[in-house]
Design an enzyme around this catalytic site. Structure first.
Site, short mmCIF file in Angstrom:
data_model
loop_
_atom_site.label_atom_id
_atom_site.label_comp_id
_atom_site.label_asym_id
_atom_site.label_seq_id
_atom_site.Cartn_x
_atom_site.Cartn_y
_atom_site.Cartn_z
N SER A 188 1.98 7.76 -4.51
CA SER A 188 0.99 7.05 -5.27
C SER A 188 1.57 6.17 -6.39
CB SER A 188 0.00 8.04 -5.88
OG SER A 188 0.67 8.91 -6.78
N LYS A 242 2.71 5.33 -15.73
CA LYS A 242 1.70 5.43 -14.67
C LYS A 242 0.33 5.71 -15.28
CE LYS A 242 1.07 7.93 -10.25
NZ LYS A 242 1.60 9.05 -9.42
N SER A 276 5.18 11.49 -4.86
CA SER A 276 4.78 10.19 -5.43
C SER A 276 5.74 9.56 -6.41
CB SER A 276 3.41 10.32 -6.09
OG SER A 276 2.43 10.38 -5.09
N1 GLN Z 1 1.20 11.09 -0.79
C1 GLN Z 1 0.91 12.45 -1.17
C2 GLN Z 1 -0.57 12.65 -1.22
O1 GLN Z 1 -1.28 11.79 -0.84
C3 GLN Z 1 1.56 12.76 -2.49
C4 GLN Z 1 0.79 12.27 -3.64
C5 GLN Z 1 1.43 12.56 -4.95
O2 GLN Z 1 2.58 13.02 -5.01
N2 GLN Z 1 0.68 12.34 -6.00
O3 GLN Z 1 -1.05 13.66 -1.62
#
Ligand code: GLN
Length: 505
Positions: free
Chosen positions: A156, A81, A180
């Site tokens: 994400s 990532k 994420s």
């Molecule tokens: N979707 C969640 C957020 O927007 C989690 C994001 C993540 O785990 N990086 O914060």
């Protein structure tokens, strides 16, 4: 065992490499060719490092030929990532503000991958600074779900999940601040694990919310994630929150897949209302499979989870607003000089750069976090959220007295359509309702495919949670479920996904 190298699991590739039946170069070449064929449509990668991956593959082959002691995954390629610093390779975090930044150092996790001879295929797409559940907040355009290219691959870490689901990589690295790794795994029919907080070094991970962020493995099988977890996990003196203890026996647990006598707790607050019927149905069946495998079911209640989302969306923006202050137009990437200003001050350059460099969601959270931390409001918002965080951890402690692991659907729905939740941040946030509590408490969680929902034929995820440093339990439960479901389906779930060889876009 499959002969198509792109469809082989990491464990299968490890066996082939160990037996000398294939070289790492052949495996790496096959995966890069697959990317060339399908990634125009899927857009998993922000950067493919063909030359670097092939050079690392050759080095792995040489090390094996020389008889060096190697990890089982040596020579098996991995995608990373774009939130992890990679020496000599662009690292953008899905943001314009980091465009052109090439880190002068490797994240500890990346260093461990390189030292174990896993060729790095490239950097995967993500929501900007890991804020989002769909990759639609990436400044470089969204990734797409291989099951249906008009749908999101989760976020994400949708670049990593879609790369694994579209057979561009057997393994990938994700990060999970509120879900994420797990939610992208759920909606793409893949496996993803968020280790215990501190179980994998955060050194070189571009911080979103430092008290919640945790890197972990993505793959197509539970064993593959366990193998990757073993490579990246363990103490790191460069990360002050790193746990100074051995990596839990995750690979052994995945291989044994033993759940006999294990108490499985169904979290009342994370099932039923609000969960898509097909997701709930697959969850109920999965629980029954675990019972058939010898597990015992108990019901537990975690009443404070009702406030988890509210607490998370105060704590995360607070920490993010502070972490993102380092993007000041001086140190990294983008620098924009304001138009029509003769001799702009540093502050004016900073403002113009941050205005042009950050997307809407990032700005929204910086504003929210700065407000929540401002004097006069600090106790009311950030302080209260921290108290709720404590209550959530207490709920988990109580639940883990009655159960060895807790289970729930990973996400309330299957993959939604691109654009569907973009205008409504709250609807997007709600997709993480089941994953966020684990981050607030620092405990580990894993998502494993539970099947396809009847109403749309799309993958659903089954989440397993365990007490801190009992990550091995996740893999035991995940592997037991995977074995039974794969037998019931007559093969891996991803065999039913479109093969994408026809698509070009
Ligand atoms: N979707 C969640 C957020 O927007 C989690 C994001 C993540 O785990 N990086 O914060």
């Amino acid at each position: 065992m499959t002969t198509d190298l792109t469809r082989a699991t990491a464990a299968e590739l490890a066996d082939l490499l160990g037996a000398g039946s294939v070289s790492s170069r052949e495996v790496t070449r096959a995966l890069l060719d697959r990317t060339a064929a399908v990634d125009g449509a899927v857009h998993s990668y922000l950067h493919v490092d063909e030359a670097g991956a092939l050079a690392a593959a050759d080095a792995a082959d040489r090390a094996r030929a020389a008889g060096e002691p190697l990890h089982a995954l040596a020579g098996v390629p991995v995608a990373v990532k774009d939130v992890m610093a990679t020496r000599g390779l662009p690292t953008t975090c899905g943001s314009r503000i980091l465009q052109g930044w090439v880190p002068p150092y490797d994240a500890t996790l990346v260093r461990r991958l390189r030292e174990a001879h896993l060729p790095l295929l490239g950097k995967t797409n993500m929501d900007e600074f890991a804020m989002g559940s769909s990759t639609e907040h990436s400044a470089y355009g969204p990734s797409r779900n291989p099951w249906d290219l008009e749908r999101i691959p989760g976020g994400s870490g949708g670049g990593s999940s879609s790369a694994v689901a579209s057979f561009q990589a057997p393994l990938a690295i994700g990060t999970d601040t509120g879900g994420s790794i797990r939610q992208p795994a759920a909606v793409t029919g893949t496996v993803g694990a968020k280790p215990t907080y501190g179980g994998v070094s955060r050194y070189g991970l571009v911080a979103l919310a430092s008290s919640l962020d945790q890197a972990g493995p993505c793959s197509r099988t539970v064993l593959d994630s366990a193998l990757l977890h073993e490579v990246i996990g363990g103490h790191d003196p460069l990360d002050s929150t790193s746990v100074d203890a051995p990596v839990p026996p995750v690979v052994e647990a995945a291989r044994r897949a033993d759940v006999a006598g294990l108490r499985i707790g169904i979290v009342r607050e994370l099932t039923g209302e609000g969960f898509q019927p097909g997701v709930q149905a697959r969850f109920d069946e999965a629980v029954q499979h675990l019972v058939d495998a010898g597990a015992e079911v108990v019901e537990v209640s975690c009443p404070s989870f009702t406030y988890a989302l509210a607490a998370y969306y105060l704590i995360l923006p607070s920490e993010a607003s502070s972490n993102l202050a380092r993007f000041d137009a001086m140190r990294y990437g983008l620098r924009v000089t304001p138009e029509g200003v003769a001799a702009p001050s540093a502050e004016q350059v900073m403002a113009a750069t941050r205005d042009a460099g950050f997307g809407d969601e990032v700005k929204r959270r910086i504003i929210l976090g700065t407000y929540a931390l401002s004097s006069g409001y600090y106790d009311a918002y950030y302080g209260s959220a921290q108290k709720v965080r404590r209550l959530i951890a207490d709920d988990f402690d109580r639940a883990f007295e009655a159960a060895d692991v807790l289970v729930s659907p990973t996400a309330p729905t299957t993959a939604f359509r691109l654009g569907d939740k973009l205008e409504d941040p709250m609807a997007m946030y709600l997709n993480d309702i089941a994953t966020i509590p684990a981050n607030l408490a620092g405990i580990p969680g894993l998502s494993v495919p539970s099947g396809l929902a009847d109403e749309d034929g799309l993958p659903a995820g089954f989440q397993v949670l365990a007490p801190a440093m009992a990550d091995d339990r996740l893999y035991a439960v995940g592997a037991a479920l995977e074995a039974r479901l794969t037998a019931a389906w007559g093969g891996p779930l991803l065999d039913r996904a479109p093969d994408l060889s026809e698509v070009t876009r």
